[in-house]
Design an enzyme around this catalytic site. Structure first.
Site, short mmCIF file in Angstrom:
data_model
loop_
_atom_site.label_atom_id
_atom_site.label_comp_id
_atom_site.label_asym_id
_atom_site.label_seq_id
_atom_site.Cartn_x
_atom_site.Cartn_y
_atom_site.Cartn_z
CG ASN A 1 -3.85 5.71 3.58
OD1 ASN A 1 -4.73 5.26 2.85
ND2 ASN A 1 -2.84 4.99 4.02
CG ASP B 1 -1.94 -1.11 1.19
OD1 ASP B 1 -2.51 -1.31 0.11
OD2 ASP B 1 -2.15 -1.77 2.22
N GLY B 2 2.01 1.17 0.68
CA GLY B 2 2.92 2.33 0.75
C GLY B 2 3.38 2.77 -0.62
CG ASP C 1 -2.50 10.41 22.70
OD1 ASP C 1 -2.32 11.19 23.65
OD2 ASP C 1 -2.16 9.21 22.72
N1 LIG Z 1 -1.51 2.61 14.28
C1 LIG Z 1 -1.61 2.43 12.98
O1 LIG Z 1 -2.35 1.62 12.45
C2 LIG Z 1 -0.78 3.30 12.09
C3 LIG Z 1 0.19 4.14 12.60
C4 LIG Z 1 0.91 4.94 11.71
C5 LIG Z 1 0.66 4.88 10.35
N2 LIG Z 1 -0.28 4.05 9.89
C6 LIG Z 1 -0.65 4.01 8.47
O2 LIG Z 1 0.45 3.81 7.64
C7 LIG Z 1 0.23 4.54 6.47
C8 LIG Z 1 1.49 4.72 5.71
O3 LIG Z 1 1.75 3.49 5.10
P1 LIG Z 1 3.21 3.06 4.65
O4 LIG Z 1 3.11 1.75 3.96
O5 LIG Z 1 3.87 4.19 3.98
O6 LIG Z 1 3.91 2.89 6.04
P2 LIG Z 1 4.38 1.57 6.76
O7 LIG Z 1 5.40 0.88 5.94
O8 LIG Z 1 4.70 1.92 8.17
O9 LIG Z 1 3.08 0.63 6.72
C9 LIG Z 1 1.94 0.86 7.50
C10 LIG Z 1 0.90 -0.23 7.28
O10 LIG Z 1 -0.34 0.37 6.96
C11 LIG Z 1 -0.91 -0.32 5.86
N3 LIG Z 1 -1.74 0.56 5.07
C12 LIG Z 1 -1.36 1.66 4.38
N4 LIG Z 1 -2.41 2.18 3.74
C13 LIG Z 1 -3.48 1.39 4.05
C14 LIG Z 1 -4.84 1.43 3.72
N5 LIG Z 1 -5.34 2.38 2.96
N6 LIG Z 1 -5.65 0.47 4.20
C15 LIG Z 1 -5.17 -0.49 5.00
N7 LIG Z 1 -3.89 -0.57 5.37
C16 LIG Z 1 -3.05 0.37 4.90
C17 LIG Z 1 0.24 -0.80 5.06
O11 LIG Z 1 -0.14 -1.93 4.27
C18 LIG Z 1 1.23 -1.17 6.14
O12 LIG Z 1 1.05 -2.50 6.55
C19 LIG Z 1 -0.35 5.83 6.98
O13 LIG Z 1 -1.05 6.52 6.00
C20 LIG Z 1 -1.21 5.34 8.12
O14 LIG Z 1 -2.54 5.13 7.70
C21 LIG Z 1 -1.01 3.26 10.72
N1 LIG Z 2 9.25 4.27 -5.16
C1 LIG Z 2 9.40 4.59 -3.89
N2 LIG Z 2 10.31 5.51 -3.50
C2 LIG Z 2 10.47 5.84 -2.19
N3 LIG Z 2 9.79 5.27 -1.19
C3 LIG Z 2 8.87 4.35 -1.51
C4 LIG Z 2 8.63 3.95 -2.88
N4 LIG Z 2 7.67 3.00 -2.89
C5 LIG Z 2 7.33 2.82 -1.59
N5 LIG Z 2 8.05 3.61 -0.78
C6 LIG Z 2 7.95 3.68 0.68
O1 LIG Z 2 8.41 2.44 1.18
C7 LIG Z 2 7.63 2.08 2.32
C8 LIG Z 2 7.17 0.63 2.23
O2 LIG Z 2 6.43 0.45 1.07
P1 LIG Z 2 5.26 -0.60 0.95
O3 LIG Z 2 4.19 -0.34 1.93
O4 LIG Z 2 4.86 -0.63 -0.48
O5 LIG Z 2 5.97 -1.95 1.29
P2 LIG Z 2 5.74 -2.92 2.50
O6 LIG Z 2 5.92 -2.15 3.76
O7 LIG Z 2 6.63 -4.10 2.28
O8 LIG Z 2 4.27 -3.36 2.25
P3 LIG Z 2 3.18 -3.55 3.37
O9 LIG Z 2 2.97 -2.16 3.88
O10 LIG Z 2 2.01 -4.13 2.67
O11 LIG Z 2 3.78 -4.47 4.37
C9 LIG Z 2 6.48 3.05 2.39
O12 LIG Z 2 6.73 3.93 3.45
C10 LIG Z 2 6.51 3.79 1.09
O13 LIG Z 2 6.16 5.15 1.23
#
Ligand SMILES: NC(=O)c1ccc[n+]([C@@H]2O[C@H](COP(=O)([O-])OP(=O)(O)OC[C@H]3O[C@@H](n4cnc5c(N)ncnc54)[C@H](O)[C@@H]3O)[C@@H](O)[C@H]2O)c1
Ligand SMILES: Nc1ncnc2c1ncn2[C@@H]1O[C@H](COP(=O)(O)OP(=O)(O)OP(=O)(O)O)[C@@H](O)[C@H]1O
Length: 561
Positions: free
Chosen positions: A404, A325-326, A434
Site C-alpha cells: 500500500n 485487505d489486511g 503532519d
Molecule cells: N486514515 C486512513 O484512511 C488510514 C489510516 C491508517 C491506515 N490506513 C490504511 O490501513 C492500511 C492497513 O490496513 P489493515 O487492514 O492492516 O489495517 P486496519 O485493520 O486498520 O484496516 C484499515 C482499513 O483500510 C482498508 N484498506 C487496506 N488496504 C486498502 C486498499 N489498498 N484500498 C482500500 N482500502 C484499503 C482496509 O480494508 C481497512 O478497512 C494501511 O496500509 C493504510 O493504507 C488508513
Molecule cells: N495471517 C495473519 N497473521 C497476522 N496478522 C494478520 C494475518 N492476516 C491479517 N492480519 C492482520 O489482521 C488485521 C485485519 O485483517 P483484515 O484487514 O484482513 O481484516 P478486517 O479488518 O476484518 O478486514 P477489513 O479491513 O476489510 O475490515 C490486519 O492488520 C492484518 O495485517
C-alpha cells in the site's frame, strides 16, 4: 582519485592479484638479468637476455597502464561488494543492487569517475559471471547428501527456477540468479527443503487488449524500428496467466481471531486435499487450530521458523487469503522476493483487493486451478531507512516492502514535520505539515485517498506523493513515474523526530539526519481477478466507497432548446 587508487591497491582482491602477479613476474625477470654472466656465453643466451629485457619492459608498461583503470574498477567493486554483502545479509536478491546501480549509472558522465567505470563495467560484469559459473561448475560435481541451500542451487530444477526469478527481478543481466536461494540459510535437515523445488507448476503470462485475447508472451514497451518510435499500449492491456503444468501446492493464509474464517479454512483444506489432491501449507498458528479440530489434518504442512518462509515462493504455486485487505497485505509481507499468484477471498468489511466471494470458493478455485485467469500485477515499494545518511551512505537497515504505502509522519511529536524530499538528484519540496504518504497505485484507495490523493488504477505504474495536512495552501498531491528513487530526509535542524510506518505497521523512528529511500520493488504481487483488473477496480470503488453515487436528475425541468 589518488586516494581511491591507494585504497584499492591495499584492499581489493581479484584484479589486484593480477597486478601483483604482473609485478612479481617483472621482479623475477629483473633478478635473472642482474645475475653475473656465466663464462662462455653464447649468442643464444645474449638473444635470450635481450628478449627477457623486452618482456620486462612490456610488463612494466602494461602494469602502469592498467593500474589506474584497475583502481577505478576496484573502487567500483568495493561499492558493489558493500551493497552485495548488505543484500546477502538482508536475505534479498539483487533488488537493492539494481536500484543502487541504476542511480549510480544515471549519474555517470564522461567527466566523473562513474563515467569511466561505465566503460569498465561490462568487463567486471563478465568477470563476475565467469566467477559465478566456475563456482557452480566446481560445486555441481557430486551430491553428497548435503541439502544446504547452496547445494540445492545445483539441482537442475532449482537453477531454472532461480534463473527465471533472476530474469524477472534483474532483467537480462541475471547476475544474481543464485542469491535468493543462498540467502535462505535453511537448516539442512528441514523436510520442507528436501521436497521443495521439484513440484512448482510453470505458467505463461500473456497480454491482451480491448477484449481481444492474443498469445503475446513477450511484452515490448517501446519499439524504434527504422527510426519510428512507437509504444505498446501497456496500461490498457490485461494480463492473463495460463498454467503450463498443474499447480499442486497451495498456501492458505487467514485472518486471526475469526470463527467464520477458521470454519471456512478447515472446509477449504479438506476440499483441496480430497477433490484436488493438493499439498497444503498453512501458518504454524493455523496448523495448531486445525489439529485441535481433528488429528486428520496431519497432512497439512507448515514451517518452524520465519527463515523458512524465505523459500516458500520456490514451492508454492498459489496463495489463498481468507480475510480483508489486511490479509492480502500480510500475505505480501511474507514474501520478500517473488510471490506466487494470490487468490484473495473477501471476509472483511471493505475488500478493495479481495474480489472473490467465499460462498462460491469451490467454483472460484476450480476455475483458477484450471486457468487461464486474469491477474493484476500490483507493484510494491522497497523502502530503506538510512541512519544519519550523510555519514554512512551504504549502510542501511533491512529494506521493507510495502504493497500500500509508506507513511512518514510526526508520530507522537506535537511539532510540525519538516521533511526534505528529493527525486533522484532533483529537489522536490520540503513537506511542512503532519507528514507524507508515498503510495503505490494499489494503495491509492487506502490512506493516500483519505489524505486527498487521487484514486489510480492498480495497473498504472507510478508512485503517489501525497502530503498529510500540509501547512500551505498550494501543496497538491503528485503522481511520479515508477522509475524514480525518492529520498525523504529529516534535516539536521528539524525540531523533532519523524516516524515511518509500512502498510500501517512496523513504526520506525527517523532522527535528524536519517533518511528514507523509496523505489519500485522488482517483484510485484500478482493477484487473481474475478473478471479483469479494470472491472474489479471499478466494482471495488463503486461498492466499497460508493464512488460518485448520486440520484439521477429527472428529465422534467428547464433544458437547452
Ligand atoms: N486514515 C486512513 O484512511 C488510514 C489510516 C491508517 C491506515 N490506513 C490504511 O490501513 C492500511 C492497513 O490496513 P489493515 O487492514 O492492516 O489495517 P486496519 O485493520 O486498520 O484496516 C484499515 C482499513 O483500510 C482498508 N484498506 C487496506 N488496504 C486498502 C486498499 N489498498 N484500498 C482500500 N482500502 C484499503 C482496509 O480494508 C481497512 O478497512 C494501511 O496500509 C493504510 O493504507 C488508513
Ligand atoms: N495471517 C495473519 N497473521 C497476522 N496478522 C494478520 C494475518 N492476516 C491479517 N492480519 C492482520 O489482521 C488485521 C485485519 O485483517 P483484515 O484487514 O484482513 O481484516 P478486517 O479488518 O476484518 O478486514 P477489513 O479491513 O476489510 O475490515 C490486519 O492488520 C492484518 O495485517
Amino acid at each position: 582519485m589518488n586516494k581511491n587508487k591507494g585504497d584499492a591497491s591495499v584492499s581489493c582482491s581479484q584484479p589486484e592479484n593480477g597486478l601483483i602477479d604482473l609485478f612479481n613476474s617483472e621482479k623475477a625477470v629483473q633478478e635473472l638479468l642482474q645475475q653475473p654472466p656465466v663464462q662462455g656465453i653464447d649468442d643464444h643466451l645474449i638473444e635470450f637476455s635481450e628478449a627477457l629485457r623486452t618482456v620486462a619492459k612490456a610488463l612494466r608498461r602494461v602494469s602502469e597502464g592498467k593500474a589506474s583503470a584497475q583502481a577505478e574498477a576496484a573502487e567500483w567493486k568495493r561499492k558493489y561488494e558493500l551493497e552485495r554483502a548488505r543484500n546477502l545479509q538482508l536475505e534479498r536478491k539483487g533488488d537493492g543492487i539494481c536500484t543502487k546501480l541504476q542511480s549510480w549509472w544515471t549519474q555517470a558522465s564522461p567527466d566523473n569517475a562513474m563515467g569511466i567505470i561505465k566503460l569498465i563495467f561490462p568487463c567486471i560484469l563478465c568477470w563476475e559471471i565467469w566467477k559465478e559459473q566456475n563456482r557452480r561448475e566446481l560445486s555441481s560435481g557430486e551430491h553428497n547428501g548435503d541439502y544446504s541451500a547452496e547445494n540445492l542451487t545445483n539441482q537442475p530444477m532449482m537453477c531454472n527456477e532461480a534463473r527465471k526469478q533472476s530474469e524477472r527481478c534483474c532483467g537480462k543481466h541475471g547476475i544474481f540468479s543464485h542469491e535468493v536461494l543462498h540467502n535462505g540459510e535453511i537448516d539442512s535437515d528441514t523436510e520442507m527443503v528436501n521436497n521443495k523445488f521439484m513440484r512448482k507448476a510453470s505458467f505463461k503470462l500473456s497480454w491482451w487488449c480491448k477484449g481481444e485475447k492474443s498469445d503475446q508472451h513477450k511484452h515490448d514497451i517501446v519499439s524504434f524500428e527504422r527510426g519510428n518510435i512507437t509504444t505498446a499500449e501497456r496500461s490498457s492491456k490485461q494480463i492473463s496467466l495460463k498454467w503450463e503444468s498443474h499447480p499442486q501446492t497451495v498456501l492458505i493464509l487467514t485472518k486471526p481471531n475469526s470463527t467464520s474464517v477458521r470454519i471456512l479454512c478447515a472446509d477449504m483444506v479438506r476440499w483441496l486435499r480430497e477433490q484436488k489432491k493438493m499439498e497444503i501449507f498453512v501458518e504454524p498458528r493455523v496448523k495448531v487450530e486445525l489439529m485441535t479440530e481433528s488429528p486428520n489434518f496431519d497432512f497439512v504442512q507448515t514451517w518452524k521458523d520465519d527463515k523458512e518462509t524465505l523459500l516458500l515462493h520456490t514451492n508454492v504455486d498459489l496463495v489463498v487469503t481468507l480475510g480483508g485487505d489486511g490479509t492480502v497485505l500480510w500475505a505480501a509481507s511474507l514474501f520478500k522476493g517473488p510471490i506466487p499468484p494470490v487468490v484473495p477471498f473477501s471476509l472483511g468489511s471493505l475488500g478493495f483487493m479481495t474480489p472473490f466471494h467465499s460462498e462460491q470458493y469451490r467454483e472460484c478455485l476450480d476455475s483458477i486451478l484450471r486457468g487461464p485467469f486474469s491477474i493484476t500485477l500490483r507493484h510494491r515499494l522497497q523502502c530503506h531507512v538510512i541512519r544519519d545518511a550523510a555519514k554512512s551512505e551504504y549502510e542501511s537497515e533491512e529494506p521493507i516492502l510495502v504493497l500500500n504505502e509508506v507513511t512518514i509522519d510526526r508520530g507522537i511529536s506535537s511539532f510540525l514535520t519538516n521533511l526534505e524530499c528529493y527525486s533522484d538528484s532533483s529537489f522536490v519540496t520540503c513537506v511542512q505539515g503532519d507528514g507524507l504518504i508515498l503510495s503505490t497505485t494499489s494503495g491509492s484507495t487506502a490512506y493516500s485517498l483519505a489524505a486527498g490523493g487521487s484514486m489510480v488504477h492498480p495497473q498504472v505504474p507510478g508512485i503517489l506523493f501525497t502530503p498529510i495536512c500540509p501547512h500551505s495552501l498550494s501543496f497538491r498531491p503528485l503522481i511520479l513515474p515508477e522509475h524514480v528513487t525518492l529520498r525523504v530526509q529529516v534535516p539536521f535542524n528539524s525540531r523533532g523526530h519523524a516516524w515511518a510506518s509500512f502498510d500501517g505497521k512496523d513504526r520506525k523512528q527517523l532522527a535528524p539526519g536519517d533518511a528514507l529511500v523509496v523505489s519500485m520493488a522488482p517483484c510485484p504481487v500478482p493477484t487473481a481477478c474475478q473478471v479483469d483488473s479494470t472491472s474489479d477496480f471499478l466494482r471495488s470503488i463503486h461498492e466499497g466507497l460508493h464512488w460518485n453515487l448520486r440520484k439521477t436528475q429527472s428529465f422534467e425541468g428547464p433544458r437547452d432548446l
